[in-house]
Design a protein around this motif. Sequence first.
Motif, short mmCIF file in Angstrom:
data_model
loop_
_atom_site.label_atom_id
_atom_site.label_comp_id
_atom_site.label_asym_id
_atom_site.label_seq_id
_atom_site.Cartn_x
_atom_site.Cartn_y
_atom_site.Cartn_z
N UNK A 42 0.83 -1.21 0.00
CA UNK A 42 0.00 0.00 0.00
C UNK A 42 0.86 1.25 0.00
N UNK A 43 0.28 2.35 -0.53
CA UNK A 43 1.04 3.59 -0.65
C UNK A 43 1.62 4.04 0.69
N UNK A 44 0.79 3.99 1.74
CA UNK A 44 1.22 4.45 3.06
C UNK A 44 2.38 3.61 3.59
N UNK A 45 2.29 2.30 3.38
CA UNK A 45 3.34 1.39 3.83
C UNK A 45 4.65 1.71 3.12
N UNK A 65 6.13 4.96 4.42
CA UNK A 65 6.69 4.73 5.76
C UNK A 65 8.01 3.99 5.67
N UNK A 84 -0.79 7.98 -5.10
CA UNK A 84 -1.28 9.32 -4.80
C UNK A 84 -0.07 10.19 -4.48
N UNK A 117 1.46 13.02 1.16
CA UNK A 117 0.73 14.01 1.96
C UNK A 117 1.70 14.87 2.77
N UNK A 151 1.68 15.65 5.79
CA UNK A 151 2.04 14.99 7.06
C UNK A 151 3.20 14.01 6.86
N UNK A 152 3.12 13.28 5.74
CA UNK A 152 4.17 12.30 5.46
C UNK A 152 5.48 13.00 5.15
N UNK A 169 -11.51 3.19 2.18
CA UNK A 169 -11.29 4.63 2.20
C UNK A 169 -9.83 5.04 2.32
N UNK A 170 -8.94 4.08 2.60
CA UNK A 170 -7.54 4.47 2.76
C UNK A 170 -6.77 4.34 1.45
N UNK A 171 -7.38 3.73 0.43
CA UNK A 171 -6.59 3.43 -0.77
C UNK A 171 -6.35 4.68 -1.61
N UNK A 172 -5.27 4.70 -2.32
CA UNK A 172 -4.95 5.81 -3.21
C UNK A 172 -6.02 6.00 -4.28
#
Lengths: 269, 289
Positions: A59-62, A65, A79, A82, A84-85, A152-155
């Motif tokens: 996943x994008x967030x993973x 990170x 995406x 962000x 924050x990232x 809802x978390x997916x890019x």
Amino acid sequence: MRKFTIILLILTLAIGFAYAKKNQITCSGSTTVLPIAQAGAEAYMDAHPDVNISVRGGGSGVGIAALQNGTVQIANSSRPIKSKEVSACKAKGINPTPYAVANDGIAIVVHKSNHVKDLSVAQIKDIYTGKISNWKELGGASLPIVIVSRDVASGTFEVFNEKALNGAKVVASAQLLASNNAVVSAVESTPGAIGYAGLGYITPEVNIVSVERVTPSTSTVKDGSYKLSRKLYMYTNGKATGDVGSFIGWLQSAAGQKIVEEQGFISIR
Amino acid sequence: MQIMEKSFKTLSYIAALFSIAAVFGIILSIFLEGLPLFKVVSIQEFIWGNAWYPTHGEAPQFGIRNLLIGSVYATLGALVIAVPLGLGSAIFISEIATPRLREIAKPAVELLAAIPSVVYGLFGMAILAPFIRELFDLSTGLNLLSTSIILGLMVVPIIASMSEDALSTVPKHMREASLALGATQWETITGVVLPAARSGIVGSVLQGFGRAIGETMVVLMVAGGSAQIPGSIFESLRPLTSTIAAEMGETVMGDLHYRSLFAIAIVLFLITFVTNLVAELVFLKRRLK
């Protein structure tokens, strides 16, 4: 017997070390970018046997990170990163730098038997927020609409939510599925369904609906006339150099973009 | 020999210590990662809020009520299917089957437990859900009914094998006494054997409950994922586990959404912890008797 075991052990170690000597690139992140990264890595490794690229999803967030923690050189993301990232990365001395590697259109899909061929952005919004609940309101058969969305978390959801729904909340009765494939197969087997997925995942078993009379295609996504389109990225720490730089550079080149197109995405060139 | 004995003891000691450390490490980390959510969202808002929009731009909402109720419905639905089937097979294997038939039936039921959950999910998604949809003429087959059936099948072997253990520990002389008093086999089973094995059976059901509420892959694939309270068995739902699995991969590490997923993990942990505790107590009571 024991001698044999020892020899085997030494051999394995030797092979292991030989492997470790290769230039190792690790990348992880978005499952949407995964097929591009995988096919790209395979082709690149064929041409450069001294480089070893391992590709993971997550996943994008993973991915971002992992870049932030320094465990990968490349983070794949469907995406833009962000703010924050970015600040979390900066705090660790990491400077995320984007490289667009492909264009992607998010296609709206319905069941094969559905006669609705075109939807406006406003209609899509009304469907996903629950204002329109039957296909007959859109000129189709009298059939309740089954709304299929991504988690809802997916890019993919984020881009869809921003471009089609203008940030509105998806109605609670919508089915939220965890992958592009799951959405397409749910729409394929459900007569009243509407869903959306990256162009690379659309099969001939579902109907693509045009949006504002524009069908998603190579040209409409490239020139921006198709509303629901996005770029897919690879993020690196600072400017990509060395093997990472030449891999991404190659992926952006004509040869690399050919692979992007083979995977069903749209070239950035 | 002495050394062997000692080193074996030490090794098993380390192994035990390792798993205890792992358990506490996991518990500690889910609490450390999840609890900071409650600085921003109150516990009441979290548990009873009816809207789950964790990534909404201006006003994210972290209410898990619909997800919690989804989990409870799916689990109860699974038990409605698994208890009669599991208990029925246990009674058959332990009380009715001939030894030869038992040799076949027992491994067959246990084979259900050997199927990986993703295979159950695939079966549910590709075969059962379309079948249910056509059978009842529904708009979608990814619903509470399909989920309950698949989860129920997964729980059957747990209830069957544990209940069967409980039934087979009922002393033979109790059955013989009952039959000697003129009771039929059916009367003996319902009047003597089942009551004697009651606590073991209750324990097996609780274990099944714990298994069903923690199951992730199947609900992710078959439940449909709507964050609503299903109004009937034909509506989609979204249990707690599938929410974590679907959203964790893409979330921004360390932000409120990430914390809320760990907070869901805390809720799940507390539910399974209490269930296991009760099950243990039931067993303990039986052992002490």
